[in-house]
Motif scaffolding. Sequence first.
Motif, short mmCIF file in Angstrom:
data_model
loop_
_atom_site.label_atom_id
_atom_site.label_comp_id
_atom_site.label_asym_id
_atom_site.label_seq_id
_atom_site.Cartn_x
_atom_site.Cartn_y
_atom_site.Cartn_z
N MET A 1 38.88 -5.71 -11.22
CA MET A 1 38.45 -4.79 -10.18
C MET A 1 37.22 -5.38 -9.49
SD MET A 1 37.61 -0.71 -10.44
CE MET A 1 35.94 -0.83 -11.03
N PHE A 2 37.13 -5.17 -8.18
CA PHE A 2 36.01 -5.70 -7.41
C PHE A 2 35.29 -4.55 -6.70
CE2 PHE A 2 38.71 -9.30 -8.08
CZ PHE A 2 37.83 -10.38 -8.21
N LEU A 3 33.97 -4.67 -6.63
CA LEU A 3 33.13 -3.66 -5.98
C LEU A 3 32.53 -4.23 -4.71
CD1 LEU A 3 31.11 -2.43 -9.10
CD2 LEU A 3 33.09 -1.29 -8.08
N LYS A 4 32.21 -3.35 -3.80
CA LYS A 4 31.47 -3.76 -2.62
C LYS A 4 30.06 -4.18 -3.05
CE LYS A 4 30.05 -2.10 1.95
NZ LYS A 4 30.05 -0.94 2.89
N GLU A 5 29.56 -5.25 -2.47
CA GLU A 5 28.25 -5.75 -2.87
C GLU A 5 27.18 -4.68 -2.64
OE1 GLU A 5 25.30 -9.60 -2.17
OE2 GLU A 5 27.18 -9.42 -1.05
N GLY A 6 26.31 -4.53 -3.64
CA GLY A 6 25.25 -3.53 -3.56
C GLY A 6 25.61 -2.22 -4.23
N TYR A 7 26.80 -2.16 -4.84
CA TYR A 7 27.23 -0.94 -5.51
C TYR A 7 27.29 -1.15 -7.02
CZ TYR A 7 28.43 1.81 -1.39
OH TYR A 7 28.35 2.55 -0.23
N TRP A 8 27.05 -0.05 -7.74
CA TRP A 8 27.16 -0.02 -9.20
C TRP A 8 28.39 0.81 -9.57
CZ3 TRP A 8 27.42 4.26 -12.34
CH2 TRP A 8 27.32 4.03 -13.71
N ALA A 9 29.01 0.48 -10.69
CA ALA A 9 30.15 1.27 -11.19
C ALA A 9 30.02 1.46 -12.69
CB ALA A 9 31.47 0.58 -10.85
N GLY A 10 30.50 2.59 -13.18
CA GLY A 10 30.46 2.85 -14.61
C GLY A 10 31.20 4.13 -14.96
#
Length: 325
Positions: A1-10
């Motif tokens: 999975m990839f996130l937009k730069e500058g975002y956190w996920a959890g």
Amino acid sequence: MFLKEGYWAGLINGKLVTYICPSRYCRCATSEGLPGCKYNQSNPDLQCANHRQGILCGQCSRGLNVGLRNFQCLKCDKSGWIFAVVVLVVITLCVLVIWLNVGISNDLRGPLFVFQMLPYIFDPSENVERVVLFIGDMFNFGGPLVYFFHTCVINGMNNLYQVALGYLMPFVTLLVFAAFYVLSANYLIRLKFRRNSPLQAFWLIVLFMYTYLVQTTFLIQNCPKLGNKFVFFYDGNIECYQGQHLGMMVISILVLVFLVIPPPVIVVLLTRGIWKVDPQYVGTLTNGLRRGCLWWWAVDLGRRVLVAVTYVFIPSWNAKQVRSF
């Protein structure tokens, strides 16, 4: 999975949640030239930078503590001495300004505002902006200290209390001015160089300290909703409106009501003649201003509030950023 730069996920309560990461808390791990930042669900702390972990990467790794700059996590072998340095520097500057009764000229108002606001409109993660931010911090009491002292504040301190330390310099300044004013009014000390009311120096100090009060107040109150709970933006492991945050929230509301809102209101009342006081006191506020522009002090304070609110409550730098070309 990839996130937009500058975002956190959890995962929060079993649900995957994403949110904008505080500046310089997260790092972007790319993979084979694919767009976005790789997210490792089995080890979400890999997305954190500067030895951070937890929700929004808001917590320092074990054995480390928050530094003078909120994104830093450092070993804290010797701590606490920085308080003495900050207090000593602030008291020295305040005594000097009050003793000389330094005012603010009309030509200085604009440049002072611009340089003080630079840290709020430039992204600190880019190299060019770091130089600009350093110049801007030189125009804020205590701002340069973060560049010369690579140290933690105190052992065990989290980001909530690190943010609350923003009240230290304004409170010390108010105490110093109050002490000088009482002693001077009772003729226990005489200010040789004073020709007018010491309030002239007070208004200059207000310009330097007001932004600290506004910024710290709104930073404490910045509680985005992640999943089904509100968390402190600069340490997502702290739930808002309870425990340690509740006490800081009460203090921030008191500061907002008694120290942030009153100055612009008082300025309007004085310059519009609604609050009748000795003309010499009003003169310390209106020196250098044209008769039709006596309200400008209120605008000057009000625009500082607007910039600070934008800085705090719009977390995306893409929405508020000034870029260099």
